[in-house]
Design a protein around this motif. Structure first.
Motif, PDB file in Angstrom:
ATOM      1  N   PHE A 109       1.354  -0.989  -0.298  1.00 26.49           N
ATOM      2  CA  PHE A 109      -0.071  -0.052  -0.279  1.00 26.49           C
ATOM      3  C   PHE A 109       0.189   1.114   0.167  1.00 26.49           C
ATOM      4  O   PHE A 109       1.601   1.055   1.245  1.00 26.49           O
ATOM      5  N   VAL A 110       1.117   1.751  -1.337  1.00 23.35           N
ATOM      6  CA  VAL A 110       1.609   3.635  -1.260  1.00 23.35           C
ATOM      7  C   VAL A 110       0.924   4.359  -0.644  1.00 23.35           C
ATOM      8  O   VAL A 110       0.016   4.543  -0.965  1.00 23.35           O
ATOM      9  N   ALA A 111       1.338   4.929   0.505  1.00 25.16           N
ATOM     10  CA  ALA A 111       0.675   6.360   1.298  1.00 25.16           C
ATOM     11  C   ALA A 111       1.271   7.242   0.676  1.00 25.16           C
ATOM     12  O   ALA A 111       1.560   8.110  -0.521  1.00 25.16           O
ATOM     13  N   ASP A 112       0.084   8.575   1.053  1.00 20.57           N
ATOM     14  CA  ASP A 112       0.047   9.332  -0.126  1.00 20.57           C
ATOM     15  C   ASP A 112       1.215  10.356   1.152  1.00 20.57           C
ATOM     16  O   ASP A 112       1.594  11.661   0.749  1.00 20.57           O
ATOM     17  N   ARG A 113       1.613   9.976   1.771  1.00 20.13           N
ATOM     18  CA  ARG A 113       2.932  10.437   2.878  1.00 20.13           C
ATOM     19  C   ARG A 113       3.809   9.472   2.515  1.00 20.13           C
ATOM     20  O   ARG A 113       3.798   7.961   3.207  1.00 20.13           O
ATOM     21  N   GLU A 114       4.457   9.104   1.828  1.00 19.68           N
ATOM     22  CA  GLU A 114       5.539   8.467   1.142  1.00 19.68           C
ATOM     23  C   GLU A 114       6.332   7.136   2.347  1.00 19.68           C
ATOM     24  O   GLU A 114       6.068   6.045   2.491  1.00 19.68           O
ATOM     25  N   ASP A 115       6.873   7.836   3.176  1.00 17.01           N
ATOM     26  CA  ASP A 115       7.638   7.037   3.761  1.00 17.01           C
ATOM     27  C   ASP A 115       6.731   6.316   4.979  1.00 17.01           C
ATOM     28  O   ASP A 115       7.380   5.084   6.040  1.00 17.01           O
ATOM     29  N   SER A 116       5.213   6.741   4.749  1.00 17.81           N
ATOM     30  CA  SER A 116       3.878   5.715   5.701  1.00 17.81           C
ATOM     31  C   SER A 116       4.316   4.512   5.191  1.00 17.81           C
ATOM     32  O   SER A 116       2.290   4.563   5.425  1.00 17.81           O
ATOM     33  N   LYS A 121      -2.568  -1.894   5.330  1.00 24.94           N
ATOM     34  CA  LYS A 121      -3.414  -1.177   4.436  1.00 24.94           C
ATOM     35  C   LYS A 121      -3.010   0.310   5.581  1.00 24.94           C
ATOM     36  O   LYS A 121      -3.841  -0.021   6.638  1.00 24.94           O
ATOM     37  N   PRO A 122      -3.075   1.207   5.681  1.00 28.12           N
ATOM     38  CA  PRO A 122      -3.420   2.274   6.651  1.00 28.12           C
ATOM     39  C   PRO A 122      -4.539   2.147   7.009  1.00 28.12           C
ATOM     40  O   PRO A 122      -5.888   2.198   5.669  1.00 28.12           O
ATOM     41  N   GLY A 123      -4.896   2.492   8.594  1.00 26.77           N
ATOM     42  CA  GLY A 123      -6.137   2.428   8.883  1.00 26.77           C
ATOM     43  C   GLY A 123      -6.667   4.045   9.182  1.00 26.77           C
ATOM     44  O   GLY A 123      -6.063   4.960   9.158  1.00 26.77           O
ATOM     45  N   LYS A 124      -7.759   3.925   9.905  1.00 28.88           N
ATOM     46  CA  LYS A 124      -8.005   5.282  10.682  1.00 28.88           C
ATOM     47  C   LYS A 124      -7.725   5.417  11.289  1.00 28.88           C
ATOM     48  O   LYS A 124      -7.810   7.062  11.249  1.00 28.88           O
ATOM     49  N   GLY A 125      -6.926   5.564  12.236  1.00 31.78           N
ATOM     50  CA  GLY A 125      -6.056   5.122  13.099  1.00 31.78           C
ATOM     51  C   GLY A 125      -4.246   6.619  13.041  1.00 31.78           C
ATOM     52  O   GLY A 125      -4.551   7.714  13.145  1.00 31.78           O
ATOM     53  N   ALA A 134      -4.001   5.462   2.722  1.00 28.74           N
ATOM     54  CA  ALA A 134      -3.046   4.747   0.922  1.00 28.74           C
ATOM     55  C   ALA A 134      -3.616   5.409  -0.508  1.00 28.74           C
ATOM     56  O   ALA A 134      -4.685   6.154  -0.399  1.00 28.74           O
ATOM     57  N   LYS A 135      -2.368   5.447  -1.269  1.00 22.52           N
ATOM     58  CA  LYS A 135      -3.157   6.493  -3.134  1.00 22.52           C
ATOM     59  C   LYS A 135      -2.849   5.491  -3.702  1.00 22.52           C
ATOM     60  O   LYS A 135      -4.450   6.272  -4.969  1.00 22.52           O
ATOM     61  N   GLU A 136      -3.068   4.359  -3.444  1.00 23.38           N
ATOM     62  CA  GLU A 136      -2.836   3.019  -4.441  1.00 23.38           C
ATOM     63  C   GLU A 136      -2.304   1.755  -4.313  1.00 23.38           C
ATOM     64  O   GLU A 136      -1.044   1.717  -2.933  1.00 23.38           O
ATOM     65  N   GLN A 137      -2.118   1.094  -4.539  1.00 29.02           N
ATOM     66  CA  GLN A 137      -1.663  -0.352  -4.604  1.00 29.02           C
ATOM     67  C   GLN A 137      -0.584  -0.871  -5.509  1.00 29.02           C
ATOM     68  O   GLN A 137      -0.755  -0.795  -6.543  1.00 29.02           O
ATOM     69  N   ILE A 138       0.693  -1.819  -5.126  1.00 31.57           N
ATOM     70  CA  ILE A 138       1.500  -2.191  -5.736  1.00 31.57           C
ATOM     71  C   ILE A 138       1.487  -3.443  -5.771  1.00 31.57           C
ATOM     72  O   ILE A 138       1.467  -4.407  -4.236  1.00 31.57           O
ATOM     73  N   LYS A 139       1.804  -5.216  -6.264  1.00 31.41           N
ATOM     74  CA  LYS A 139       2.663  -6.167  -5.674  1.00 31.41           C
ATOM     75  C   LYS A 139       4.041  -5.765  -5.680  1.00 31.41           C
ATOM     76  O   LYS A 139       5.358  -5.337  -6.357  1.00 31.41           O
ATOM     77  N   VAL A 140       4.532  -6.939  -4.806  1.00 31.09           N
ATOM     78  CA  VAL A 140       5.935  -6.455  -4.105  1.00 31.09           C
ATOM     79  C   VAL A 140       6.713  -8.141  -4.846  1.00 31.09           C
ATOM     80  O   VAL A 140       5.595  -8.345  -3.230  1.00 31.09           O
ATOM     81  N   PHE A 190       2.405   2.144  19.603  1.00 32.53           N
ATOM     82  CA  PHE A 190       1.398   1.734  20.604  1.00 32.53           C
ATOM     83  C   PHE A 190      -0.020   2.161  20.421  1.00 32.53           C
ATOM     84  O   PHE A 190      -1.050   1.431  21.520  1.00 32.53           O
ATOM     85  N   VAL A 191      -0.765   1.977  19.274  1.00 35.13           N
ATOM     86  CA  VAL A 191      -2.004   2.224  19.179  1.00 35.13           C
ATOM     87  C   VAL A 191      -2.114   1.605  17.573  1.00 35.13           C
ATOM     88  O   VAL A 191      -1.086   1.660  16.937  1.00 35.13           O
ATOM     89  N   VAL A 192      -2.781   0.885  17.107  1.00 33.95           N
ATOM     90  CA  VAL A 192      -2.986   0.076  15.946  1.00 33.95           C
ATOM     91  C   VAL A 192      -3.205   1.499  14.831  1.00 33.95           C
ATOM     92  O   VAL A 192      -4.126   2.527  14.583  1.00 33.95           O
ATOM     93  N   LEU A 193      -3.107   1.729  13.568  1.00 33.29           N
ATOM     94  CA  LEU A 193      -2.376   2.599  12.859  1.00 33.29           C
ATOM     95  C   LEU A 193      -2.863   1.973  11.575  1.00 33.29           C
ATOM     96  O   LEU A 193      -3.106   2.806  10.383  1.00 33.29           O
ATOM     97  N   TYR A 194      -2.633   0.659  11.160  1.00 31.29           N
ATOM     98  CA  TYR A 194      -2.628  -0.303  10.140  1.00 31.29           C
ATOM     99  C   TYR A 194      -3.554  -0.968  10.148  1.00 31.29           C
ATOM    100  O   TYR A 194      -3.520  -1.802  11.568  1.00 31.29           O
TER     101      TYR A 194
END
Length: 241
Positions: A109-116, A121-125, A134-140, A190-194
């Motif tokens: 999951f490529v985020a709109d802030r690259e280093d994230s 998948k980035p979640g609500k947190g 997330a702004k796009e998805q790629i296969k790695v 310490f909290v759920v972000l993804y």
């Protein structure tokens, strides 16, 4: 980061010729916030898992010109920038895939802030804490660390740095033995972000069971959404080999 810390970081970068050159030539800023931890570990080898554009590897290279660096980065744009920073450095080895528990191919999951960006998948947190989604998805390609390099043949001390946005346990579970490592430096939440990520206490317990103790906590991030949210945690091998 507010204006004052940004200016302070830029001043620190400009003090060192290698850091200044990397900023001016490649627009890659060494993570000077990690210099204390790097100086304490003084690694002869860095394993940089989640290297992004080379910010942490640049910090290590600036302090330790003779360190061997193995860096892992699956995001093509970031890996290309890393390659440009270290082009011509024979001690730096870039591996363009993700590190995990098993061999395979996975959605990234490529985020709109690259280093994230993350295998999770980035979640609500993450949106609430940092405004990132997330702004796009790629296969790695994903591989266990020990299948890529001979961990027993690395110059010591060895620092394993992990910055993978929630899949830290997968990285560690894919390593049969942690004996080659002297230090493990990992960003933990310490909290759920993804979605489905592991948290600080899970990783701390896992490492305690494999002979590593928490030695220090650096760069704690405090957000209005959650209070203490993330930190960089340094674990040190219990024995004195």
């Amino acid at each position: 980061m507010t204006i004052a810390p940004k200016l302070l970081k830029m001043a620190q970068l400009m003090k060192r010729p290698f850091f200044a050159s990397t900023v001016l030539r490649h627009r890659v800023a060494a993570t000077v916030e990690h210099l204390e931890a790097i100086s304490f570990c003084a690694p002869a080898t860095l394993i940089d898992v989640g290297a992004n554009k080379g910010q942490f590897s640049t910090a290590v290279r600036g302090l330790l010109p003779e360190a061997v660096i193995h860096a892992f980065e699956p995001l093509p744009v970031a890996a290309d920038r890393f390659a440009s920073v270290f082009r011509g450095d024979p001690l730096v080895h870039l591996h363009r895939f993700a590190i995990g528990a098993e061999n395979g191919t996975s959605t990234f999951f490529v985020a709109d802030r690259e280093d994230s960006s993350s295998l999770l998948k980035p979640g609500k947190g993450q949106q609430d804490a940092y405004g990132v989604s997330a702004k796009e998805q790629i296969k790695v390609e994903v591989r266990p660390l020990g299948s890529v390099i001979d961990l027993t043949a690395l110059p010591s001390p060895v620092l394993l740095k992990i910055d993978v946005q929630g899949t830290e346990l997968d990285v560690l579970k894919g390593i049969e033995s942690l004996d080659p490592f002297d230090f493990i430096y990992v960003e933990l939440s310490f909290v759920v972000l993804y979605e489905g990520q592991c948290l600080f206490e899970e990783v701390r317990a896992h490492l305690a069971g494999r002979g590593f103790s928490l030695r220090g906590v650096f760069n704690q991030s405090v957000t209005s959404a959650f209070g203490p949210t993330q930190a960089d945690c340094l674990f040190v091998r219990d024995d004195d080999r």
